[in-house]
Design a protein around this motif. Structure first.
Motif, PDB file in Angstrom:
ATOM      1  N   PHE A  97      17.076 -14.221  11.389  1.00 10.39           N
ATOM      2  CA  PHE A  97      16.460 -15.550  11.453  1.00 10.39           C
ATOM      3  C   PHE A  97      15.325 -15.684  10.440  1.00 10.39           C
ATOM      4  O   PHE A  97      15.246 -16.674   9.703  1.00 10.39           O
ATOM      5  CB  PHE A  97      15.933 -15.797  12.868  1.00 10.39           C
ATOM      6  N   HIS A 103      16.768 -21.549  17.475  1.00  6.86           N
ATOM      7  CA  HIS A 103      16.405 -20.138  17.643  1.00  6.86           C
ATOM      8  C   HIS A 103      15.272 -19.987  18.659  1.00  6.86           C
ATOM      9  O   HIS A 103      15.292 -19.068  19.483  1.00  6.86           O
ATOM     10  CB  HIS A 103      15.978 -19.549  16.296  1.00  6.86           C
ATOM     11  N   ARG A 124      16.621 -20.376  22.187  1.00  7.96           N
ATOM     12  CA  ARG A 124      17.371 -19.174  22.579  1.00  7.96           C
ATOM     13  C   ARG A 124      16.441 -18.040  23.006  1.00  7.96           C
ATOM     14  O   ARG A 124      16.689 -17.353  23.989  1.00  7.96           O
ATOM     15  CB  ARG A 124      18.244 -18.714  21.399  1.00  7.96           C
ATOM     16  N   HIS A 129       6.961 -18.546  20.667  1.00  6.43           N
ATOM     17  CA  HIS A 129       8.195 -19.253  20.306  1.00  6.43           C
ATOM     18  C   HIS A 129       8.165 -20.701  20.808  1.00  6.43           C
ATOM     19  O   HIS A 129       8.718 -21.595  20.161  1.00  6.43           O
ATOM     20  CB  HIS A 129       9.406 -18.517  20.874  1.00  6.43           C
TER      21      HIS A 129
END
Length: 406
Positions: free
Chosen positions: A98, A158, A161, A174
């Protein structure tokens, strides 16, 4: 001027909410992630300046200046996107597929923008101005915005997730990146439909405010952990210093305080006497009789046992006062508190035990007591000399008694 007012408001909010990291923090004092964050904020500030300048210049209708300023608008935008991807990588502290993808996309976006704007000098593929100054956008400008939406969608997916699986600080970080990306997706899409409303500045303004909340919490948590670490180190150091001090100030044979501790405590007592804080106390000076004879006839192990037995005898009698071994067979006790109040009884009991030991071959200890409160000449050394003198007088008497018994 409505267009410009959004940019001016945005840059003011940016500087107010991030004042400490932009103006007060030195780059060399920041870690890599915070340096990247600071650089990203500065690029956003530069974008705001270019953005709010666009409207008044457009009204002035100077085509060349408007053309160059609009080109600069897209360049600064591309730089901010690149610096954003650099910050995301460092902030998440990840090395995986990523981060490689978004790092590539950040540089790719900047390079393609420079190429597109260079071509646009000759062929209007991104934007152009008519003779009357009217601004028009073209396909490359729309691709620019679509590319950013695509990048932020990758980041957002991403983040979702990871958020679904992670917890704690990892989830927190995140979540911050995910919220910022979602904000950018919404407003960049709106910007694509209307170039005359500063949706991009609005998205940056909201996004940096939301991001600041998360970064600020991270800073607080980092500082808390740093403080905890410092406190733990200090506690360990205090323990180690305490252990070292105890070893340095303890007599290894008997376990009581040694001469070094005695000298330090005498200094404290002298200071208390000088400050008129200490008036009622006394000292007892002790000397073990026949230690040399024990060493010569029975050996040093027996001599060490004789010293330890003598020390235990002193400690058991004067249980509430500090005991010092200041020489091979010499001890000193500071009579304070309860022991000082009961000094007459304690000294009498000690003497009676010594007399019994004379007859039973136990430990014989000469002693001399001096009471500071009854002295005319003040000062600790004078007190010690008086107690020491009495101890030698006692020692001679005990030797004479020993000869009579023998």
């Amino acid at each position: 001027m409505y267009y410009s007012s959004i940019g001016i408001l945005a840059i003011l909010i940016l500087f107010i909410t991030n004042f400490s990291i932009i103006f007060l923090s030195k780059n060399k004092k920041l870690d890599q992630a915070h340096r990247a964050y600071r650089n990203f904020l500065l690029s956003i500030a530069a974008f705001y300046v270019v953005d709010f300048s666009w409207s008044p210049l457009y009204i002035m209708n100077i085509r060349v200046i408007n053309f160059l300023e609009t080109g600069l608008y897209f360049v600064v935008m591309a730089v901010s996107v690149l610096l954003w991807t650099r910050y995301v990588i460092l902030y998440l502290n990840e090395k995986n597929r990523f981060t490689k993808i978004i790092s590539f996309l950040g540089y790719f976006f900047l390079i393609t923008q420079v190429i597109v704007l260079t071509i646009n000098l000759f062929i209007p593929i991104a934007f152009w101005f008519e003779e009357d100054g009217t601004y028009h956008t073209s396909i490359a400008r729309n691709i620019n915005l679509a590319t950013q939406v695509f990048m932020y969608l990758i980041i957002c997916f991403h983040m979702v997730r990871v958020i679904l699986k992670a917890e704690g600080e990892l989830r927190h970080r995140h979540l911050a990146i995910g919220i910022y990306s979602l904000d950018m997706i919404i407003f960049i899409t709106l910007q694509g439909f209307d170039p005359y409303i500063p949706y991009y500045s609005v998205s940056c303004m909201l996004g940096t405010c939301l991001l600041h909340t998360f970064v600020l919490e991270d800073e607080k948590e980092t500082r808390r952990l740093q403080l905890e670490s410092i406190l733990q180190v200090e506690q360990i150091q205090e323990i180690e210093i305490g252990k070292t001090r105890k070893m340095a100030f303890t007599d290894p044979l008997t376990g009581v305080k040694n001469k070094m501790a005695y000298i330090e405590d005498v200094g404290c007592i002298d200071q208390q006497i000088e400050d008129n804080f200490l008036k009622n106390f006394g000292i007892v000076v002790f000397d073990l009789n026949d230690l040399k004879k024990t060493n010569d006839t029975l050996g040093h192990e027996a001599g060490d046992k004789y010293i330890k037995d003598g020390c235990n005898f002193i400690c058991q009698t004067f249980q509430h006062s500090p005991v010092y071994r200041i020489g091979g067979d010499e001890f000193v006790v500071f009579l304070i508190g309860q022991d000082y109040k009961n000094r007459d009884k304690l000294l009498l009991d000690f003497n009676n035990t010594v007399q019994q030991n004379l007859k039973s071959d136990g430990v014989v200890i000469a002693f001399g007591f001096a009471d500071y409160a009854s002295m005319k000449e003040k000062g600790f050394m004078r007190l010690f000399e008086l107690a020491d003198k009495k101890m030698y007088e006692c020692k001679q008497k005990l030797k004479a008694q020993k000869l009579q018994i023998s």
